[in-house]
Design a protein around this motif. Structure first.
Motif, PDB file in Angstrom:
ATOM      1  N   GLU A  87     126.815  14.915  29.823  1.00  0.00           N
ATOM      2  CA  GLU A  87     125.546  14.827  30.534  1.00  0.00           C
ATOM      3  C   GLU A  87     125.017  13.400  30.616  1.00  0.00           C
ATOM      4  O   GLU A  87     123.936  13.172  31.178  1.00  0.00           O
ATOM      5  N   THR A 146     123.969  11.443  28.165  1.00  0.00           N
ATOM      6  CA  THR A 146     122.839  11.154  27.267  1.00  0.00           C
ATOM      7  C   THR A 146     123.261  10.466  25.981  1.00  0.00           C
ATOM      8  O   THR A 146     122.394  10.165  25.155  1.00  0.00           O
ATOM      9  N   THR A 199     117.669   9.341  27.470  1.00  0.00           N
ATOM     10  CA  THR A 199     117.293  10.474  28.330  1.00  0.00           C
ATOM     11  C   THR A 199     117.004   9.954  29.727  1.00  0.00           C
ATOM     12  O   THR A 199     116.558   8.802  29.901  1.00  0.00           O
ATOM     13  N   SER A 216     117.227   5.270  32.604  1.00  0.00           N
ATOM     14  CA  SER A 216     117.299   6.019  31.350  1.00  0.00           C
ATOM     15  C   SER A 216     116.357   5.410  30.328  1.00  0.00           C
ATOM     16  O   SER A 216     116.111   4.198  30.330  1.00  0.00           O
ATOM     17  N   SER A 272     112.479  13.591  24.014  1.00  0.00           N
ATOM     18  CA  SER A 272     113.665  14.441  24.053  1.00  0.00           C
ATOM     19  C   SER A 272     113.352  15.900  24.361  1.00  0.00           C
ATOM     20  O   SER A 272     114.249  16.649  24.770  1.00  0.00           O
ATOM     21  N   HIS A 294     114.644  17.723  27.402  1.00  0.00           N
ATOM     22  CA  HIS A 294     116.083  17.638  27.671  1.00  0.00           C
ATOM     23  C   HIS A 294     116.925  18.321  26.592  1.00  0.00           C
ATOM     24  O   HIS A 294     118.151  18.126  26.569  1.00  0.00           O
TER      25      HIS A 294
END
Length: 321
Positions: free
Chosen positions: A135, A137, A157, A164, A205, A208
């Motif tokens: 993903e 991350t 994230t 990001s 976070s 996510h």
């Protein structure tokens, strides 16, 4: 146990976005492995030292930002250090510290290969290699700049405008033990969720991550800490057994000592001569000088054999008539 009330916790996935966690997860294992607590009386920073005094794990909560510092200075080898942000989950940091407390593996370490085997995507090659989360991350990077090679790990994230938001970073200097970096990479790529109490998940976070409610008893938390301590004892025993086996197989140098000549013995003066030993003539079987009779010959009366066997007659018998 009577009186135990379940407490609300959450299972968080992916783990690299779950936040720091309980420090006891680190300290219980190292204490079981025989590491000494070198924390000053003021209580900060937290410092744990390995039994051989070559590696130290410290956590400073008064710095800005708070961070973990792991350093080592083995004899005859270059020193190294690793810095990790306080937001790095303790379950991922434990991959590093557990590897330092346990025995070295027999295989050659491969941090990127371990992360790729657990589902990470390999990045570009050349001077910079990486293993990224599907993903996007989290990332583990290997960089080489001239003669210096370092490892970097980061978690982030997605933010606004396609940018990001970095959450936490970890850096490993050159000469950091590769088996420790491999343990960190394996813990970073582990898909298992981690447990967090309410309010411990970072705000950035929360949108996510996937959370699952989980009720935990206080006695269960204590049992998990005891399990970590027991695992540390087992790692210390395995490390000492490996060290002892290696010492027995290692050839020992043979010391050749030069022979020292002994001093000569003092001369002994000769003593008086011993008197000559008396010799005797051989004893004869017969007491007289007369030679023994031949076989079959008649013995005369009065001879030795006659005297020993048959008494001599006193008068001569007369025949009748």
């Amino acid at each position: 146990m009577a009186g135990d009330v379940p407490r609300q916790h959450y299972l968080v996935r992916p783990r690299h976005l779950a936040g720091g966690g309980d420090l006891t997860h680190i300290t219980a294992y190292l204490a079981g492995a025989g590491w000494k607590n070198r924390t000053p009386k003021s209580g900060a920073p937290l410092v744990l030292e390995s039994p051989d005094k070559f590696v130290r794990v410290g956590y400073s909560s008064h710095t800005s930002p708070p961070m973990w510092i792991v350093s080592g200075a083995p004899p005859g080898q270059p020193a190294w250090h690793a810095t990790l942000g306080a937001a790095v989950p303790v379950e991922i940091l434990a991959g590093l510290t557990d590897a330092l407390a346990g025995p070295r593996p027999a295989h050659a370490p491969d941090a990127l290969g371990r992360a790729t085997a657990l589902g990470r995507k390999p990045g570009k090659g050349g001077e910079q290699q990486s293993a990224d989360h599907p993903e996007g991350t989290a990332s583990l990077q290997y960089r080489r700049e001239g003669d210096t090679a370092i490892w970097m790990a980061s978690a982030h994230t997605p933010g606004t405008r396609g940018r990001s938001v970095p959450l936490r970073t970890a850096g490993f200097s050159e000469h950091t033990p590769l088996h420790a970096v491999e343990g960190f990479a394996a813990a970073l790529a582990d898909p298992q969720p981690v447990l967090r109490p309410p309010g411990r998940i970072p705000f950035a976070s929360a949108p996510h991550v996937a959370t699952t409610a989980y009720a935990v008893l206080p006695c269960q938390l204590a049992a998990w800490h005891q399990t970590r301590t027991a695992a540390g004892r087992a790692a210390a025993w395995a490390r000492s057994a490996r060290t002892l086996a290696t010492a027995r197989l290692r050839p020992r140098p043979v010391r050749i000592r030069q022979a020292v000549p002994l001093p000569p013995l003092p001369a002994v003066p000769p003593g008086p001569a011993a008197p000559p030993r008396a010799t005797h003539p051989p004893r004869s079987r017969w007491p007289t000088s007369t030679p023994p009779p031949r076989s079959g010959a008649a013995l005369a009366p009065g001879s030795l054999r006659w005297r020993c066997c048959v008494p001599a007659p006193t008068s001569t018998p007369t025949s009748p008539g």
